[in-house]
Design an enzyme around this catalytic site. Structure first.
Site, PDB file in Angstrom:
ATOM      1  CG  HIS A  97      38.898  39.790  35.333  1.00 40.64           C
ATOM      2  ND1 HIS A  97      39.962  40.519  35.830  1.00 40.64           N
ATOM      3  CD2 HIS A  97      37.953  40.705  34.994  1.00 40.64           C
ATOM      4  CE1 HIS A  97      39.671  41.818  35.784  1.00 40.64           C
ATOM      5  NE2 HIS A  97      38.457  41.945  35.288  1.00 40.64           N
ATOM      6  NE  ARG A 105      46.740  42.297  37.206  1.00 42.87           N
ATOM      7  CZ  ARG A 105      47.414  43.064  38.054  1.00 42.87           C
ATOM      8  NH1 ARG A 105      48.354  42.515  38.825  1.00 42.87           N
ATOM      9  NH2 ARG A 105      47.173  44.360  38.146  1.00 42.87           N
ATOM     10  CE  LYS A 164      47.396  43.581  33.754  1.00 43.96           C
ATOM     11  NZ  LYS A 164      46.304  44.414  33.192  1.00 43.96           N
ATOM     12  CG  HIS A 189      44.672  48.326  40.377  1.00 40.92           C
ATOM     13  ND1 HIS A 189      43.340  48.401  40.726  1.00 40.92           N
ATOM     14  CD2 HIS A 189      44.768  47.287  39.505  1.00 40.92           C
ATOM     15  CE1 HIS A 189      42.668  47.457  40.094  1.00 40.92           C
ATOM     16  NE2 HIS A 189      43.503  46.765  39.364  1.00 40.92           N
ATOM     17  CE1 TYR A 203      38.974  44.060  40.034  1.00 44.55           C
ATOM     18  CE2 TYR A 203      39.839  44.319  37.820  1.00 44.55           C
ATOM     19  CZ  TYR A 203      39.517  43.517  38.887  1.00 44.55           C
ATOM     20  OH  TYR A 203      39.713  42.167  38.805  1.00 44.55           O
ATOM     21  NE  ARG A 252      42.952  41.699  39.311  1.00 47.48           N
ATOM     22  CZ  ARG A 252      43.949  42.224  40.031  1.00 47.48           C
ATOM     23  NH1 ARG A 252      44.470  41.534  41.023  1.00 47.48           N
ATOM     24  NH2 ARG A 252      44.424  43.420  39.754  1.00 47.48           N
TER      25      ARG A 252
END
Length: 297
Positions: free
Chosen positions: A235, A144, A166, A261, A270, A238
């Protein structure tokens, strides 16, 4: 309300990235300002009707479904914190439906087009070496934007890079051969831009850590400079990483781990499967995919 939000963000900063904290601050600030218009100044008065009215007002203001979902998520986690501290009996935001998300995802770049883009020669200047290393690392490891910007020199560990994703969740991602070569070339000239005290892996002209916006602008500039006919942003690199890897390996669990994830369903949405390739692989590999015609008796 404001004191409760500040206290929550302070605790969040101990485990989450600066980008995550900044996003939550923006969302919760918008909520607190809305609450004031309803004469709600105490965190204990957060309830489902207030949360629903806030999201409705944000929708009327033109916020996208994705932004509305982010607002709701931030508010729900704030409410969870209030519950844990005894300021609320339960989380009222859970009674508010999450706005439906659009199904659109950025298209991955074509493998050959991306290879030509990455293989375009550069002038070997320190800035060009830095840009090449960033491009290769984005595509090699599926990082990211916030993860790449936060990398330090110590994040590189042999053939791997250690990132914080994240929610402050760390993971270790392999670095491909081409990316390792580009990083080696960059590290050899990095000292031309910064002194030894700067820990950041990627720095700008003034020797300080390269920010998110600066990285985005460099990618956009390289897209034009190298003649790529499509818009390029972190993005999308990615997404290309995930799609190309999944098409080659068909290992959804591995791609999930590499992307960081928490849920497999996120990876399924995704990535884009090349179903024709998958069917061909199935026909070639599955022992019962090819049926033998019966011989007449």
């Amino acid at each position: 309300m404001w004191e409760a939000i500040d206290a929550y963000l302070g605790r969040l900063a101990e485990r989450a990235s600066p980008a995550t904290v900044a996003g939550y601050r923006q969302d919760l600030t918008a909520f607190a300002r809305f609450a004031e218009t309803r004469d709600v100044v105490l965190a204990e008065r957060l309830d489902a009707p207030l949360a629903r009215a806030f999201l409705g007002a944000e929708r009327s203001r033109g916020l996208s479904p994705r932004s509305l979902a982010r607002r709701r998520a931030a508010l729900s986690r704030f409410a969870d914190a209030l519950v844990s501290q005894g300021q609320l009996a339960d989380n009222p935001v859970r009674l508010v439906r999450t706005p439906k998300q659009p199904g659109h995802l950025p298209r991955p770049l074509d493998v050959d087009s991306l290879a030509r883009f990455l293989d375009t020669p550069h002038d070997d200047s320190p800035l060009a070496c830095r840009d090449q290393a960033m491009l290769e690392l984005f595509y090699s490891s599926g990082l990211r934007l916030a993860e790449l910007a936060a990398l330090d020199l110590t994040s590189l560990q042999g053939g791997y890079v250690r990132v914080v994703g994240k929610g402050g969740k760390p993971r270790q991602v392999p670095v491909g051969r081409r990316a390792r070569a580009a990083l080696t070339q960059w590290l050899a000239v990095r000292g031309c831009l910064t002194a030894g005290a700067e820990p950041a892996l990627f720095v700008g002209r003034r020797g300080a850590r390269l920010g998110h916006r600066a990285i985005q602008k460099r990618l956009a500039h390289l897209c034009v400079e190298r003649g790529l006919a499509e818009h390029l942003h972190p993005h999308r690199l990615r997404h290309s990483f995930a799609s190309h890897l999944l098409e080659s390996s068909q290992d959804l669990r591995a791609v999930q781990e590499l992307l960081g994830h928490a849920n497999l369903s996120t990876t399924q949405v995704y990535t884009r499967l090349d179903w024709q390739h998958l069917a061909t692989s199935y026909d070639a590999a599955h022992p019962r995919a090819k049926r033998r015609p019966r011989s007449d008796s």
